[in-house]
Design a protein around this motif. Sequence first.
Motif, PDB file in Angstrom:
ATOM      1  N   ILE A   1       0.841  -1.200   0.000  1.00  0.00           N
ATOM      2  CA  ILE A   1       0.000   0.000   0.000  1.00  0.00           C
ATOM      3  C   ILE A   1       0.878   1.253   0.000  1.00  0.00           C
ATOM      4  N   GLN A   2       1.871   1.285   0.875  1.00  0.00           N
ATOM      5  CA  GLN A   2       2.709   2.475   1.010  1.00  0.00           C
ATOM      6  C   GLN A   2       3.560   2.748  -0.224  1.00  0.00           C
ATOM      7  N   THR A   3       4.032   1.708  -0.893  1.00  0.00           N
ATOM      8  CA  THR A   3       4.937   1.928  -2.019  1.00  0.00           C
ATOM      9  C   THR A   3       4.212   2.046  -3.358  1.00  0.00           C
ATOM     10  N   GLU A   4       3.170   1.268  -3.559  1.00  0.00           N
ATOM     11  CA  GLU A   4       2.503   1.263  -4.867  1.00  0.00           C
ATOM     12  C   GLU A   4       1.395   2.300  -4.992  1.00  0.00           C
ATOM     13  N   PHE A   5       0.649   2.512  -3.928  1.00  0.00           N
ATOM     14  CA  PHE A   5      -0.526   3.379  -4.022  1.00  0.00           C
ATOM     15  C   PHE A   5      -0.207   4.806  -4.476  1.00  0.00           C
ATOM     16  N   PRO A   6       0.778   5.501  -3.881  1.00  0.00           N
ATOM     17  CA  PRO A   6       1.016   6.890  -4.305  1.00  0.00           C
ATOM     18  C   PRO A   6       1.316   7.026  -5.801  1.00  0.00           C
ATOM     19  N   LYS A   7       2.096   6.113  -6.344  1.00  0.00           N
ATOM     20  CA  LYS A   7       2.416   6.156  -7.777  1.00  0.00           C
ATOM     21  C   LYS A   7       1.175   5.878  -8.618  1.00  0.00           C
ATOM     22  N   GLU A   8       0.399   4.887  -8.199  1.00  0.00           N
ATOM     23  CA  GLU A   8      -0.825   4.568  -8.949  1.00  0.00           C
ATOM     24  C   GLU A   8      -1.806   5.738  -8.911  1.00  0.00           C
ATOM     25  N   LYS A   9      -1.911   6.398  -7.762  1.00  0.00           N
ATOM     26  CA  LYS A   9      -2.806   7.557  -7.671  1.00  0.00           C
ATOM     27  C   LYS A   9      -2.346   8.642  -8.642  1.00  0.00           C
ATOM     28  N   GLN A  10      -1.054   8.928  -8.653  1.00  0.00           N
ATOM     29  CA  GLN A  10      -0.517   9.948  -9.550  1.00  0.00           C
ATOM     30  C   GLN A  10      -0.732   9.558 -11.014  1.00  0.00           C
ATOM     31  N   ASP A  11      -0.478   8.309 -11.344  1.00  0.00           N
ATOM     32  CA  ASP A  11      -0.694   7.835 -12.718  1.00  0.00           C
ATOM     33  C   ASP A  11      -2.162   7.962 -13.111  1.00  0.00           C
ATOM     34  N   TYR A  12      -3.059   7.631 -12.179  1.00  0.00           N
ATOM     35  CA  TYR A  12      -4.495   7.740 -12.448  1.00  0.00           C
ATOM     36  C   TYR A  12      -4.851   9.189 -12.786  1.00  0.00           C
ATOM     37  N   ILE A  13      -4.386  10.119 -11.961  1.00  0.00           N
ATOM     38  CA  ILE A  13      -4.703  11.536 -12.174  1.00  0.00           C
ATOM     39  C   ILE A  13      -4.162  12.014 -13.516  1.00  0.00           C
ATOM     40  N   GLU A  14      -2.913  11.643 -13.823  1.00  0.00           N
ATOM     41  CA  GLU A  14      -2.313  12.070 -15.084  1.00  0.00           C
ATOM     42  C   GLU A  14      -3.038  11.499 -16.302  1.00  0.00           C
ATOM     43  N   THR A  15      -3.410  10.233 -16.241  1.00  0.00           N
ATOM     44  CA  THR A  15      -4.101   9.638 -17.395  1.00  0.00           C
ATOM     45  C   THR A  15      -5.510  10.210 -17.541  1.00  0.00           C
ATOM     46  N   LEU A  16      -6.145  10.497 -16.421  1.00  0.00           N
ATOM     47  CA  LEU A  16      -7.483  11.092 -16.481  1.00  0.00           C
ATOM     48  C   LEU A  16      -7.408  12.496 -17.073  1.00  0.00           C
ATOM     49  N   GLU A  17      -6.433  13.281 -16.603  1.00  0.00           N
ATOM     50  CA  GLU A  17      -6.262  14.636 -17.137  1.00  0.00           C
ATOM     51  C   GLU A  17      -5.917  14.603 -18.624  1.00  0.00           C
ATOM     52  N   GLY A  18      -5.185  13.578 -19.040  1.00  0.00           N
ATOM     53  CA  GLY A  18      -4.825  13.422 -20.449  1.00  0.00           C
ATOM     54  C   GLY A  18      -5.917  12.772 -21.279  1.00  0.00           C
TER      55      GLY A  18
ATOM     56  N   LYS B 237      -7.417   0.897 -16.302  1.00  0.00           N
ATOM     57  CA  LYS B 237      -6.445  -0.120 -15.897  1.00  0.00           C
ATOM     58  C   LYS B 237      -5.840   0.215 -14.533  1.00  0.00           C
ATOM     59  N   ILE B 238      -5.600   1.483 -14.294  1.00  0.00           N
ATOM     60  CA  ILE B 238      -5.031   1.899 -13.013  1.00  0.00           C
ATOM     61  C   ILE B 238      -6.067   1.753 -11.905  1.00  0.00           C
ATOM     62  N   VAL B 239      -7.311   2.114 -12.180  1.00  0.00           N
ATOM     63  CA  VAL B 239      -8.390   1.931 -11.201  1.00  0.00           C
ATOM     64  C   VAL B 239      -8.494   0.451 -10.837  1.00  0.00           C
ATOM     65  N   HIS B 240      -8.304  -0.418 -11.810  1.00  0.00           N
ATOM     66  CA  HIS B 240      -8.326  -1.859 -11.558  1.00  0.00           C
ATOM     67  C   HIS B 240      -7.272  -2.237 -10.509  1.00  0.00           C
ATOM     68  N   LYS B 241      -6.078  -1.720 -10.647  1.00  0.00           N
ATOM     69  CA  LYS B 241      -5.011  -2.002  -9.677  1.00  0.00           C
ATOM     70  C   LYS B 241      -5.352  -1.433  -8.301  1.00  0.00           C
ATOM     71  N   ILE B 242      -5.850  -0.211  -8.296  1.00  0.00           N
ATOM     72  CA  ILE B 242      -6.162   0.451  -7.030  1.00  0.00           C
ATOM     73  C   ILE B 242      -7.286  -0.266  -6.297  1.00  0.00           C
ATOM     74  N   LYS B 243      -8.268  -0.784  -7.020  1.00  0.00           N
ATOM     75  CA  LYS B 243      -9.423  -1.407  -6.361  1.00  0.00           C
ATOM     76  C   LYS B 243      -8.999  -2.573  -5.473  1.00  0.00           C
ATOM     77  N   HIS B 244      -7.968  -3.303  -5.868  1.00  0.00           N
ATOM     78  CA  HIS B 244      -7.505  -4.418  -5.045  1.00  0.00           C
ATOM     79  C   HIS B 244      -6.903  -3.915  -3.730  1.00  0.00           C
ATOM     80  N   LYS B 245      -6.244  -2.790  -3.788  1.00  0.00           N
ATOM     81  CA  LYS B 245      -5.697  -2.206  -2.563  1.00  0.00           C
ATOM     82  C   LYS B 245      -6.828  -1.712  -1.660  1.00  0.00           C
ATOM     83  N   LEU B 246      -7.883  -1.197  -2.260  1.00  0.00           N
ATOM     84  CA  LEU B 246      -9.045  -0.779  -1.460  1.00  0.00           C
ATOM     85  C   LEU B 246      -9.635  -1.977  -0.737  1.00  0.00           C
ATOM     86  N   GLY B 247      -9.670  -3.123  -1.402  1.00  0.00           N
ATOM     87  CA  GLY B 247     -10.160  -4.349  -0.772  1.00  0.00           C
ATOM     88  C   GLY B 247      -9.281  -4.772   0.386  1.00  0.00           C
ATOM     89  N   ILE B 248      -7.962  -4.709   0.208  1.00  0.00           N
ATOM     90  CA  ILE B 248      -7.034  -5.071   1.274  1.00  0.00           C
ATOM     91  C   ILE B 248      -7.219  -4.166   2.492  1.00  0.00           C
TER      92      ILE B 248
END
Length: 108
Positions: free
Chosen positions: A29-46, A54-65
């Motif tokens: 959670i600590q290492t992957e989540f911040p990067k995935e959040k940033q990637d999500y924001i950048e791809t959404l803005e783009g 695809k990024i939301v898919h990765k994040i959803k599993h962390k939300l489950g954990i």
Amino acid sequence: MMIEQPNLDYIKEISGGNADFEKKFLTIIQTEFPKEKQDYIETLEGNELEESAKIVHKIKHKLGILGLTEGYKLAVKYEEDLKYGNTNLKGEFLKILQSVEEFISKIA
């Protein structure tokens, strides 16, 4: 919709009392989540909605954990919506991401 808070007790529960497993979950959670959040924001803005999905898919599993049941369900729906160009759940999803970010800062 009330935003759930990540639940450290849930992480302890799913790790079955195994401290190494619990630490691994938290490290992920600590290492992957911040990067995935940033990637999500950048791809959404783009306007790269398929990549955002695809990024939301990765994040959803962390939300489950983290025991965020409603957040997980919202991520499942949002992932599908993004594939069809629908970003209506963006605000709610960002609130969930913020709650995870706050959780990470507390356990760091």
